[in-house]
Design a protein around this motif. Structure first.
Motif, PDB file in Angstrom:
ATOM      1  N   LEU A 284       0.800  -1.218   0.000  1.00 10.19           N
ATOM      2  CA  LEU A 284       0.000   0.000   0.000  1.00 10.19           C
ATOM      3  C   LEU A 284       0.834   1.269   0.000  1.00 10.19           C
ATOM      4  O   LEU A 284       0.274   2.369   0.094  1.00 10.19           O
ATOM      5  CB  LEU A 284      -0.949   0.003   1.211  1.00 10.19           C
ATOM      6  CG  LEU A 284      -1.991  -1.117   1.244  1.00 10.19           C
ATOM      7  CD1 LEU A 284      -2.747  -1.100   2.564  1.00 10.19           C
ATOM      8  CD2 LEU A 284      -2.956  -0.970   0.068  1.00 10.19           C
ATOM      9  N   GLY A 285       2.153   1.137  -0.073  1.00 10.37           N
ATOM     10  CA  GLY A 285       3.005   2.316  -0.029  1.00 10.37           C
ATOM     11  C   GLY A 285       3.847   2.468  -1.275  1.00 10.37           C
ATOM     12  O   GLY A 285       3.677   1.772  -2.286  1.00 10.37           O
ATOM     13  N   TRP A 286       4.824   3.376  -1.209  1.00 10.10           N
ATOM     14  CA  TRP A 286       5.652   3.712  -2.354  1.00 10.10           C
ATOM     15  C   TRP A 286       6.630   2.611  -2.741  1.00 10.10           C
ATOM     16  O   TRP A 286       7.292   2.697  -3.786  1.00 10.10           O
ATOM     17  CB  TRP A 286       6.410   5.012  -2.078  1.00 10.10           C
ATOM     18  CG  TRP A 286       5.525   6.223  -2.217  1.00 10.10           C
ATOM     19  CD1 TRP A 286       4.923   6.922  -1.220  1.00 10.10           C
ATOM     20  CD2 TRP A 286       5.151   6.858  -3.439  1.00 10.10           C
ATOM     21  NE1 TRP A 286       4.178   7.956  -1.730  1.00 10.10           N
ATOM     22  CE2 TRP A 286       4.313   7.947  -3.109  1.00 10.10           C
ATOM     23  CE3 TRP A 286       5.436   6.629  -4.782  1.00 10.10           C
ATOM     24  CZ2 TRP A 286       3.758   8.789  -4.063  1.00 10.10           C
ATOM     25  CZ3 TRP A 286       4.878   7.471  -5.738  1.00 10.10           C
ATOM     26  CH2 TRP A 286       4.060   8.537  -5.383  1.00 10.10           C
ATOM     27  N   LYS A 287       6.711   1.554  -1.936  1.00  9.08           N
ATOM     28  CA  LYS A 287       7.577   0.445  -2.292  1.00  9.08           C
ATOM     29  C   LYS A 287       7.145  -0.210  -3.601  1.00  9.08           C
ATOM     30  O   LYS A 287       7.954  -0.871  -4.266  1.00  9.08           O
ATOM     31  CB  LYS A 287       7.585  -0.612  -1.179  1.00  9.08           C
ATOM     32  CG  LYS A 287       8.280  -0.161   0.096  1.00  9.08           C
ATOM     33  CD  LYS A 287       8.259  -1.264   1.136  1.00  9.08           C
ATOM     34  CE  LYS A 287       8.956  -0.831   2.431  1.00  9.08           C
ATOM     35  NZ  LYS A 287       8.923  -1.890   3.468  1.00  9.08           N
ATOM     36  N   LYS A 288       5.883  -0.043  -3.978  1.00  5.65           N
ATOM     37  CA  LYS A 288       5.405  -0.658  -5.220  1.00  5.65           C
ATOM     38  C   LYS A 288       5.861   0.120  -6.454  1.00  5.65           C
ATOM     39  O   LYS A 288       5.612  -0.317  -7.584  1.00  5.65           O
ATOM     40  CB  LYS A 288       3.882  -0.794  -5.193  1.00  5.65           C
ATOM     41  CG  LYS A 288       3.142   0.510  -5.280  1.00  5.65           C
ATOM     42  CD  LYS A 288       1.628   0.450  -5.024  1.00  5.65           C
ATOM     43  CE  LYS A 288       0.947  -0.853  -5.157  1.00  5.65           C
ATOM     44  NZ  LYS A 288      -0.468  -0.836  -4.773  1.00  5.65           N
ATOM     45  N   VAL A 289       6.513   1.288  -6.274  1.00  4.63           N
ATOM     46  CA  VAL A 289       6.980   2.107  -7.393  1.00  4.63           C
ATOM     47  C   VAL A 289       8.503   2.159  -7.375  1.00  4.63           C
ATOM     48  O   VAL A 289       9.108   2.610  -6.387  1.00  4.63           O
ATOM     49  CB  VAL A 289       6.400   3.531  -7.325  1.00  4.63           C
ATOM     50  CG1 VAL A 289       6.918   4.378  -8.479  1.00  4.63           C
ATOM     51  CG2 VAL A 289       4.872   3.493  -7.333  1.00  4.63           C
ATOM     52  N   ALA A 290       9.125   1.720  -8.435  1.00  3.37           N
ATOM     53  CA  ALA A 290      10.589   1.695  -8.495  1.00  3.37           C
ATOM     54  C   ALA A 290      11.151   3.115  -8.420  1.00  3.37           C
ATOM     55  O   ALA A 290      10.652   4.032  -9.079  1.00  3.37           O
ATOM     56  CB  ALA A 290      11.042   1.021  -9.794  1.00  3.37           C
ATOM     57  N   GLY A 291      12.181   3.275  -7.625  1.00  9.99           N
ATOM     58  CA  GLY A 291      12.878   4.555  -7.521  1.00  9.99           C
ATOM     59  C   GLY A 291      12.213   5.584  -6.645  1.00  9.99           C
ATOM     60  O   GLY A 291      12.628   6.753  -6.634  1.00  9.99           O
ATOM     61  N   ALA A 292      11.188   5.185  -5.889  1.00 13.38           N
ATOM     62  CA  ALA A 292      10.417   6.147  -5.097  1.00 13.38           C
ATOM     63  C   ALA A 292      10.796   6.141  -3.623  1.00 13.38           C
ATOM     64  O   ALA A 292      10.038   6.621  -2.784  1.00 13.38           O
ATOM     65  CB  ALA A 292       8.920   5.854  -5.250  1.00 13.38           C
ATOM     66  N   GLU A 293      11.985   5.621  -3.282  1.00 14.29           N
ATOM     67  CA  GLU A 293      12.344   5.427  -1.879  1.00 14.29           C
ATOM     68  C   GLU A 293      12.327   6.718  -1.063  1.00 14.29           C
ATOM     69  O   GLU A 293      11.974   6.717   0.125  1.00 14.29           O
ATOM     70  CB  GLU A 293      13.741   4.790  -1.773  1.00 14.29           C
ATOM     71  CG  GLU A 293      13.841   3.374  -2.334  1.00 14.29           C
ATOM     72  CD  GLU A 293      13.982   3.354  -3.861  1.00 14.29           C
ATOM     73  OE1 GLU A 293      14.090   4.449  -4.462  1.00 14.29           O
ATOM     74  OE2 GLU A 293      13.957   2.257  -4.457  1.00 14.29           O
ATOM     75  N   SER A 294      12.700   7.839  -1.665  1.00 10.81           N
ATOM     76  CA  SER A 294      12.805   9.085  -0.911  1.00 10.81           C
ATOM     77  C   SER A 294      11.465   9.795  -0.738  1.00 10.81           C
ATOM     78  O   SER A 294      11.338  10.686   0.119  1.00 10.81           O
ATOM     79  CB  SER A 294      13.777  10.044  -1.616  1.00 10.81           C
ATOM     80  OG  SER A 294      13.261  10.426  -2.891  1.00 10.81           O
ATOM     81  N   ILE A 295      10.474   9.417  -1.512  1.00 14.78           N
ATOM     82  CA  ILE A 295       9.218  10.180  -1.538  1.00 14.78           C
ATOM     83  C   ILE A 295       8.451  10.100  -0.220  1.00 14.78           C
ATOM     84  O   ILE A 295       8.007  11.134   0.313  1.00 14.78           O
ATOM     85  CB  ILE A 295       8.359   9.746  -2.738  1.00 14.78           C
ATOM     86  CG1 ILE A 295       9.064  10.202  -4.024  1.00 14.78           C
ATOM     87  CG2 ILE A 295       6.954  10.331  -2.651  1.00 14.78           C
ATOM     88  CD1 ILE A 295       8.403   9.728  -5.291  1.00 14.78           C
ATOM     89  N   PRO A 296       8.263   8.927   0.389  1.00 16.33           N
ATOM     90  CA  PRO A 296       7.508   8.906   1.651  1.00 16.33           C
ATOM     91  C   PRO A 296       8.170   9.716   2.753  1.00 16.33           C
ATOM     92  O   PRO A 296       7.474  10.273   3.609  1.00 16.33           O
ATOM     93  CB  PRO A 296       7.434   7.417   1.989  1.00 16.33           C
ATOM     94  CG  PRO A 296       8.473   6.746   1.174  1.00 16.33           C
ATOM     95  CD  PRO A 296       8.608   7.560  -0.069  1.00 16.33           C
ATOM     96  N   VAL A 297       9.503   9.799   2.741  1.00 19.46           N
ATOM     97  CA  VAL A 297      10.198  10.606   3.747  1.00 19.46           C
ATOM     98  C   VAL A 297       9.854  12.077   3.562  1.00 19.46           C
ATOM     99  O   VAL A 297       9.577  12.801   4.532  1.00 19.46           O
ATOM    100  CB  VAL A 297      11.723  10.380   3.656  1.00 19.46           C
ATOM    101  CG1 VAL A 297      12.450  11.258   4.665  1.00 19.46           C
ATOM    102  CG2 VAL A 297      12.056   8.908   3.878  1.00 19.46           C
ATOM    103  N   LEU A 298       9.842  12.542   2.315  1.00 24.30           N
ATOM    104  CA  LEU A 298       9.482  13.927   2.042  1.00 24.30           C
ATOM    105  C   LEU A 298       8.052  14.225   2.483  1.00 24.30           C
ATOM    106  O   LEU A 298       7.770  15.264   3.093  1.00 24.30           O
ATOM    107  CB  LEU A 298       9.627  14.214   0.539  1.00 24.30           C
ATOM    108  CG  LEU A 298      11.033  14.241  -0.046  1.00 24.30           C
ATOM    109  CD1 LEU A 298      10.955  14.364  -1.570  1.00 24.30           C
ATOM    110  CD2 LEU A 298      11.835  15.387   0.541  1.00 24.30           C
ATOM    111  N   ILE A 299       7.160  13.305   2.194  1.00 23.37           N
ATOM    112  CA  ILE A 299       5.752  13.504   2.545  1.00 23.37           C
ATOM    113  C   ILE A 299       5.571  13.509   4.059  1.00 23.37           C
ATOM    114  O   ILE A 299       4.850  14.358   4.615  1.00 23.37           O
ATOM    115  CB  ILE A 299       4.874  12.421   1.881  1.00 23.37           C
ATOM    116  CG1 ILE A 299       4.906  12.594   0.356  1.00 23.37           C
ATOM    117  CG2 ILE A 299       3.437  12.477   2.393  1.00 23.37           C
ATOM    118  CD1 ILE A 299       4.287  11.447  -0.418  1.00 23.37           C
TER     119      ILE A 299
END
Length: 831
Positions: A284-299
């Protein structure tokens, strides 16, 4: 970092107005919830048959508690239902219920989709449903919505095994379960793969229920509580659901709010069953999108530092999130989250972006002035870069000062080639069970395309964003205040023939009527024609106009002309107008539907007269009509030559009834008029003294907790109905005056009926009624409760579930003849 990002944005918010026409304005609580939602990459699709079938509490919980992207696919627009607020039926009712459903979604946070299926009325089983719905077409629509929406979980309101009662209900579950598999199969509907990819949802579940005396839940079913309270919204999900469901006003579904624990039950019908959560096994999180590791931290950082009083302080961080998502590989969640972030940037910035017209109609061959309004209410770093609308493209680099209104106005010519505003599903002639829509990308779309949509490029904190704003008609109502309604493109000439349905009863060959010609711009020199002229390039000798040409010098000026048609048989005639100066043709009548709880509905139909000759004799003259939930029976009675007087509570109280040869109650009159109970003694005295009371169908004998007194003897109203319009009919007492005076009723009179035969039959509990007609749907036992009559004193009482309210406006000859005989009951001697 400066770049132009070509992203289309449609206005919407978590706490928008019911009409959703005004620019959206969120509270800080809405913004905070939307920030948290950025880290949720899960989706749920709910599937059922009609508007009002959906579980609004569950949709609200998914959308506002779990923050999933949540959709509702209603296979139909509810066209075949009954209407509690007016006399609209069929297409018009479907348009009303479409807008009611969109209003409901704006409350509970869901998104709305439809298939091409037409609600042709009650169906008792899916086999009957699929005889009118093209199953493969409607299945392809469900597959399309699944492939486009890409739900992790699909939920059906009804089971595939028939306990939902209505055949459409069961069909919706069958189609959803077949689509669950077909959406993942590249060999199924491969033409869709030009636009979308295959998709396999994790599971499909049936949301079992306990209502209407039917409990299909069980302790072993998967369940969870959706009755929680959301302090940011100040409401429980049951309270939100009640507001949402109460938008279904045409169905009379005003709902009480619920609070406290509310368990929802589910049974898996496909895929892997859930274990501890409905989304078990779904990332249910950004792990399902490649290269998105930094995005949840920003949010998370933005959410932690969010200032309720200064949401604009989060804009720079949101722009960074936007840029990070924009740089990801193309994909479903990239597109979806870019939309969500852009919407948040607009709302946190306090930007007001509007595009309006001061007129409701943009008229072909005329001009309209459109205003673009901006206000940078919180003073973020924002510039207007460009405004594009049709051929207009204005480049600029204008900074928006804090809390100052900036207005740019432009006059646009509306060419004759500009398409008129029309629901896309009505553009092509429909089939009996579904709309014809050839554009694959329109499938599922809930509403009409905006006739004018401005693309406005704003630079916010160094990044360009494209906002698409539908142009709205804005005005101030003296009671309701500032209102936004759709801007509608229409022809410059509108025609309105009266009557649209002309019944000639035992008269000559000539049809006479009037046609209103309305100018929507100045200086028109108009000739009236029929479409026969266009097809064969010569006048139709059977049609004459007096006068045949008119000159209208002012906008909104109208003039009436008369027409006559000489013909030996029934027929349909279409009128058109020609602007002689511009060689411009208009074949258009504007239909308008107006209710305060939904946006204005406007669409174009052909200006036609349906000319029907009926061999029907009438006896009696003066009729009193008690309106119910809304029908067009009074107009049909007048066409037959009766004098119709509408009877309200006031008229019933003040006036004597003995002047009426017959009194007829409209559909659902006892359900909608609780004052009818107090007039029971007066109505029974009228019958006893020789009157004739005809009661059309009601849904029950109950008005809330009070049992309605309807007839002189007891009878009950059931849910029994005959939905096959071609069902065999047996005249149980062929010698009865209902079948003999003044018209001889035969089997021919039951041919050509539409949608159904009858609804809400009666059961005689007193033994004093005569049952006159037996009929049933195929495979069912014949029922004799569609037409019951009784003598009472010197007069007659009739209860009928026969759908005169559908058949008379459709011009069905047998319905006219049968009703004429019922009206004549108290005047025939010897029976």
């Amino acid at each position: 970092m400066r770049k132009t990002l070509l992203l289309i944005f449609s206005a919407g918010c978590l706490a928008s107005s019911v009409f959703s026409q005004a620019p959206p304005g969120w509270t800080s609580a809405d913004m905070y919830l939307a920030i948290r939602k950025l880290n949720v990459l899960g989706s749920v699709l709910y599937v059922a048959a009609h508007p009002d079938d959906e579980n609004t509490r569950l949709i609200a919980w998914f959308s506002k508690d779990r923050m999933y992207r949540t959709g509702y696919l209603s296979l139909t627009r509810g066209d075949g239902g009954q209407n509690l607020i007016g006399d609209e039926q069929g297409i018009d009712l479907g348009l009303i219920r479409t807008q009611e459903l969109l209003s409901a979604r704006r409350i509970d946070g869901g998104e709305q989709f439809f298939s091409r299926a037409y609600d042709f009325g009650f169906s008792k089983n899916p086999e009957e449903t699929f005889t009118k719905w093209d199953k493969e077409k409607i299945l392809s629509d469900v597959v399309w919505v699944i492939r486009k929406f890409r739900p992790d979980v699909i939920i059906t309101r009804f089971p595939t095994t028939g306990e939902g009662g209505h055949g459409h209900h069961t069909a919706s579950a069958i189609l959803a379960n077949e689509a669950f598999t077909a959406a993942a199969d590249p060999n199924r509907f491969p033409e869709q793969l030009k636009y979308v990819q295959t998709w396999q949802a994790k599971r499909i579940l049936w949301n079992s229920f306990n209502f209407g005396g039917t409990n299909l839940t069980s302790p072993d079913q998967f369940k969870f509580d959706v009755g929680g309270y959301n302090p940011l919204l100040g409401k429980s999900y049951g309270e939100i659901a009640a507001i949402s469901r109460s938008n279904h006003k045409s169905q009379g579904f005003g709902s009480a709010a619920s609070r406290g624990e509310a368990l929802e039950y589910f049974k898996t019908t496909g895929g892997t069953p859930p274990s501890d959560d409905i989304m078990s096994g779904v990332e249910l999180g950004w792990k399902k999108v490649a290269g998105a590791e930094s995005i949840p931290v920003l949010i998370d950082s933005i959410a932690a530092g969010f200032d309720l009083l200064r949401p604009d302080r989060s804009v720079k961080g949101l722009v960074r999130v936007y840029q990070a998502i924009y740089n990801l590989p193309e994909g479903y969640w990239k597109t979806q989250k870019l939309k969500e972030v852009q919407q948040l940037i607009e709302q946190c910035s306090g930007l007001f972006i509007d595009a309006t017209a001061s007129e409701q109609f943009a008229v072909q061959t005329d001009s309209i002035r459109i205003s673009f309004i901006f206000n940078n209410r919180l003073g973020t770093n924002t510039q207007v870069k460009e405004i594009r609308l049709d051929d207009f493209d204005s480049l600029m680099n204008q900074a928006l000062a804090k809390n100052k209104n900036q207005v740019i106005a432009k006059t646009f010519f509306v060419p004759p080639s500009k398409p008129v505003t029309q629901p896309y599903w009505l553009e092509t002639k429909m089939e009996p069970g579904y709309f014809n829509v050839s554009d694959q990308q329109k499938i599922g779309q809930p509403d009409v395309d905006a006739t004018y949509a401005a693309t406005i490029t704003l630079n916010i904190e160094g990044t360009n964003f494209n906002f698409v704003r539908p142009v709205k008609y804005k005005f101030t109502d003296p009671v309701r205040g500032e209102l936004y309604e759709p801007l509608v493109v229409i022809p410059s000439i509108l025609l309105s023939p009266e009557p649209e349905l002309k019944i000639l009863v035992n008269k000559g060959d000539e049809l006479k009527g009037d046609i209103s010609v309305l100018s929507k711009r100045k200086n028109l020199n108009i000739s009236l024609l029929t479409d026969y002229f266009l097809r064969y390039n010569k006048p139709d000798p059977s049609v004459t106009f007096t006068p045949s040409s008119v000159i209208l010098t002012e906008k909104n000026q109208s003039v009436n002309t008369s027409f006559s048609i000489r013909s030996d048989s029934s027929g349909k005639y279409r009128f058109l107008a020609k602007d002689n100066e511009r060689n411009y043709f208009s074949i258009a009548k504007l239909k308008e539907v107006r209710y305060d709880h939904i946006p204005y509905i406007n669409y174009i139909v052909a200006p036609e007269v349906n000319f029907i000759k009926i061999d029907v004799k009438t006896y009696n003259k003066k009729i009193g009509y008690i309106p119910g939930a809304g029908d067009k029976v009074p107009e049909a009675l007048e066409q037959m030559g009766y004098e119709v007087n509408m009877l309200t509570d006031k008229e019933m109280t003040k006036n004597s009834l003995d002047k009426f040869d017959c009194i007829i109650t409209g559909v659902r009159a006892y359900n909608t008029n609780d004052w009818l109970n107090k007039h029971y003694p007066k109505l029974m005295k009228y019958v006893n003294d020789g009157g004739n009371l005809v009661v059309q169908y009601n849904t029950s004998n109950q008005i809330g907790p009070v049992r309605a007194r309807i007839g002189p003897y007891d009878f009950d109203i059931t849910r029994t109905r005959v939905t096959d319009e071609n069902a065999a009919v047996t005249l149980l007492k062929p010698e009865h005056p209902v079948f003999n005076f003044p018209n001889k009723i035969t089997q021919e009179d039951f041919k050509g009926w539409i949608q159904e035969r009858s609804i809400y039959h009666a059961i005689d509990t007193s033994g004093k009624f005569e049952k006159l007609i037996g009929m049933s749907d195929p495979g069912e036992k014949s029922d004799n409760g569609s037409l019951i009559v009784a003598r009472y004193g010197k007069g007659w009482f009739t209860y009928t579930g026969i759908v005169f309210f559908r058949e008379l406006p459709a011009g069905v000859p047998g319905a006219y003849r049968l009703l004429a005989n019922i009206i004549a009951l108290n005047k025939k001697k010897g029976f």
